[in-house]
Scaffold this motif. Structure first.
Motif, PDB file in Angstrom:
ATOM      1  N   SER A  14      12.573 -18.612 -12.163  1.00  8.14           N
ATOM      2  CA  SER A  14      12.231 -19.852 -11.465  1.00  8.14           C
ATOM      3  C   SER A  14      10.806 -19.773 -10.952  1.00  8.14           C
ATOM      4  O   SER A  14      10.425 -18.819 -10.261  1.00  8.14           O
ATOM      5  N   GLN A  16       7.469 -20.356  -8.717  1.00  2.99           N
ATOM      6  CA  GLN A  16       7.217 -20.513  -7.289  1.00  2.99           C
ATOM      7  C   GLN A  16       6.143 -21.582  -7.093  1.00  2.99           C
ATOM      8  O   GLN A  16       5.286 -21.811  -7.957  1.00  2.99           O
ATOM      9  N   GLU A  96      17.768 -31.766   4.066  1.00  2.00           N
ATOM     10  CA  GLU A  96      17.516 -30.372   3.749  1.00  2.00           C
ATOM     11  C   GLU A  96      18.318 -29.424   4.628  1.00  2.00           C
ATOM     12  O   GLU A  96      18.804 -28.386   4.158  1.00  2.00           O
ATOM     13  N   GLN A  97      18.481 -29.769   5.912  1.00  2.00           N
ATOM     14  CA  GLN A  97      19.044 -28.820   6.853  1.00  2.00           C
ATOM     15  C   GLN A  97      20.468 -29.134   7.292  1.00  2.00           C
ATOM     16  O   GLN A  97      21.181 -28.251   7.747  1.00  2.00           O
ATOM     17  N   ASP A 103      24.711 -25.286  -2.622  1.00  2.00           N
ATOM     18  CA  ASP A 103      23.414 -24.629  -2.747  1.00  2.00           C
ATOM     19  C   ASP A 103      22.331 -25.674  -2.540  1.00  2.00           C
ATOM     20  O   ASP A 103      22.291 -26.690  -3.239  1.00  2.00           O
ATOM     21  N   VAL A 104      21.429 -25.445  -1.570  1.00  2.00           N
ATOM     22  CA  VAL A 104      20.357 -26.379  -1.250  1.00  2.00           C
ATOM     23  C   VAL A 104      19.035 -25.640  -1.331  1.00  2.00           C
ATOM     24  O   VAL A 104      18.888 -24.552  -0.774  1.00  2.00           O
ATOM     25  N   LYS A 105      18.069 -26.237  -2.051  1.00  2.00           N
ATOM     26  CA  LYS A 105      16.752 -25.605  -2.147  1.00  2.00           C
ATOM     27  C   LYS A 105      15.696 -26.679  -2.319  1.00  2.00           C
ATOM     28  O   LYS A 105      15.970 -27.783  -2.809  1.00  2.00           O
ATOM     29  N   ASP A 106      14.459 -26.352  -1.916  1.00  2.00           N
ATOM     30  CA  ASP A 106      13.317 -27.257  -2.070  1.00  2.00           C
ATOM     31  C   ASP A 106      12.664 -27.039  -3.427  1.00  2.00           C
ATOM     32  O   ASP A 106      12.505 -25.896  -3.887  1.00  2.00           O
ATOM     33  N   ILE A 107      12.248 -28.147  -4.053  1.00  2.00           N
ATOM     34  CA  ILE A 107      11.615 -28.102  -5.362  1.00  2.00           C
ATOM     35  C   ILE A 107      10.296 -28.861  -5.282  1.00  2.00           C
ATOM     36  O   ILE A 107      10.219 -29.955  -4.686  1.00  2.00           O
ATOM     37  N   GLN A 112      10.909 -27.750 -12.884  1.00  2.00           N
ATOM     38  CA  GLN A 112      11.959 -27.040 -12.172  1.00  2.00           C
ATOM     39  C   GLN A 112      13.052 -28.003 -11.708  1.00  2.00           C
ATOM     40  O   GLN A 112      14.241 -27.696 -11.764  1.00  2.00           O
ATOM     41  N   VAL A 133      14.712 -32.179  -2.586  1.00  2.00           N
ATOM     42  CA  VAL A 133      15.828 -31.307  -2.242  1.00  2.00           C
ATOM     43  C   VAL A 133      16.860 -31.408  -3.361  1.00  2.00           C
ATOM     44  O   VAL A 133      17.253 -32.512  -3.744  1.00  2.00           O
TER      45      VAL A 133
END
Length: 500
Positions: A14, A16, A96-97, A103-107, A112, A133
């Motif tokens: 993935s 960065q 986001e929070q 599963d939570v992630k910033d893109i 990606q 998100v």
């Protein structure tokens, strides 16, 4: 003190967040959606659902049929529409929070985001925020966990791997609760971008072995990877050999046992099998049932497997060679029966053996590929054609039918070696019909040399038999009791001849 080699990066990891190069999200919702549509060629199953919350524009991006809509509604939509937000940043921070999903992630990048959306994630884009998100709300259908089909056992677990890689990793983690097993995700295939995972025990695996596996997987430059068979050639050694140095299993308990011995397992999304490296020749004769039985009975079964392997590979060639060139070694009564049966056969013995084994392979492949409701018809036709009609018509001799039947039954005792045995069987029939026992002996010696020179990622393929490791011989031809096996786990790097 041995130095640990530098870690080789896995392929397609993935990315960065980095400097803006035109591939990053801009925060302009309309422009971002246009770019996403362009990069996915405006595919019809891409859903972009706009939502307005407190005057702030949002958009949900997902693939049709791969998202659990009920989970999405309960975890995000209802709570989101019931709250008040002062600006776009507040909306993004809440999603986001606070959103209760897996599963939570910033893109930050388009590629990606698209890659994750294609695997069942849902992306949330907010007007004015230059990132997204993604949430794990997968809900695509998949085959449920079922019993193993290739590694059938009498005792023990009835669970086998299924197609989604996350389910397979869960089955492994449920059996290894100490946290000593590590999962390392990566992607293969520049177009398919298939998820794969390395499974290993950092405390047991050799750093050299792990680095070599990463290095070989890093050489994969294929566009599409759909099965673990695509990866297998990259993990095998250089010497030309019919026997594979990479093992396959559909059982999660087998993967756990191998990982504890210092091996590395490779799982691929969409494939209900795992690759195991290094894999030794002696492991083809081991099964999970061996460790659930009494040691004396397990030893008997092991010896039967070795005998069945030799019978399935050598018996037709030996029969052709002895009857053609060395009839004196047979008892007179048996020789007379064979001679009377072969007297009316119009073909030479070698050609007869090749014909009947060729027909057997055709019927086996037909029975494997036919639909199940009509698959049983192949066995009935095969029994009538080979067992009765061929003998009655004088095309095949009765002794040859018995040889084929015994060979076929023996070949299924060790199913993992069926492919090389099927090829070697034809080769030994030709050798037996042209050179006799002497030619077969020479080729058998060459085959043993080829097996002995094979090296499976730094470990001799014939270990622990050659070079001999006495401590590891407790689980080769015979199996010691668990009071002895449980005292110490034999690591691969501790075997004689190992370069790890």
């Amino acid at each position: 003190m041995k130095k640990t080699p530098p870690k080789t990066p896995l392929p397609s990891q993935s990315p960065q967040p980095g400097p803006s190069d035109g591939s990053r999200l801009t925060g302009d919702l309309n422009r971002d959606l246009v770019v996403i549509r362009e990069k996915t060629f405006n595919t019809s199953d891409l859903i972009t659902r706009p939502i307005t919350v407190c005057g702030i524009r949002l958009c949900l991006v997902m693939i049709e049929g791969m998202v659990d809509l009920n989970k999405l509604d309960e975890a995000l939509i209802r709570p989101l529409l019931s709250r008040q937000f002062p600006d776009a940043d507040a909306v993004f921070n809440w999603v986001e929070q606070t959103a209760v999903v897996g599963d939570v992630k910033d893109i930050y990048e388009y590629d990606q985001l698209i890659s994750l959306v294609m695997t069942g994630f849902m992306a949330v884009l907010v007007e004015g925020v230059a990132k997204s998100v993604v949430m794990g709300v997968q809900g695509y259908p998949y085959r449920s966990i079922s019993e193993p089909t290739a590694e059938v056992n009498e005792k023990g677990s009835r669970e086998s791997f299924t197609e989604p890689i996350k389910i397979n990793l869960t089955m492994i983690r449920r059996r290894m609760r100490s946290g000593g097993v590590k999962f390392e995700m990566f992607e293969v295939g520049t177009v398919s971008r298939t998820s794969a995972c390395l499974v290993y025990d950092p405390g047991a695996v050799s750093p050299e072995l792990l680095g070599e596996v990463r290095k070989r997987l890093g050489r994969i430059r294929m566009e599409t990877v759909l099965d673990v068979g695509y990866l297998q050639p990259y993990l095998e050694g250089k010497p030309l050999s019919l026997f594979s140095e990479v093992g396959t299993t559909e059982r999660p308990d087998t993967v756990c046992a191998k990982v504890q011995e210092g091996r590395v397992a490779v799982l691929l999304d969409g494939t209900p099998y795992a690759l195991i490296v290094p894999y030794l020749f002696a492991e083809n004769f081991q099964s999970f049932d061996d460790y659930a039985r009494r040691p004396y009975f397990a030893a008997l079964i092991r010896l039967l497997k070795y005998a069945s392997f030799l019978i399935s590979m050598l018996l037709p060639g030996l029969y052709v060679a002895i009857v053609t060139y060395h009839p004196a070694v047979l008892p007179h009564a048996l020789l007379f029966n064979i001679a009377s049966a072969e007297e009316v056969i119009p073909f030479p013995l070698m050609l007869e053996a090749l014909i009947i084994h060729f027909l057997y392979e055709i019927m086996r492949e037909a029975g494997l590929r036919l639909p199940r409701p009509v698959g049983h018809a192949v066995s009935i036709v095969g029994a009538l054609v080979i067992g009765d009609a061929a003998v009655t018509a004088g095309i095949i001799g009765a002794p040859m039918v018995m040889v084929v039947a015994m060979t076929a039954i023996s070949s299924f005792v060790v199913p993992s070696l069926y492919e090389p045995v099927a090829v070697l069987r034809f080769a030994f029939i030709i050798l037996g019909g042209t050179t006799g026992l002497y030619g077969m002996a020479l080729v058998m010696a060459a085959l043993l040399v080829n097996i002995c020179r094979s090296n499976s990622l730094g470990v001799p393929y014939t270990a622990p038999i050659s070079p001999l490791t006495p401590r590891a011989m407790r689980d080769v031809f015979i199996r010691a009791g668990w009071k002895q096996l449980g005292l110490r786990v034999m690591r691969l790097q501790n075997m004689r001849g190992s370069d790890l």
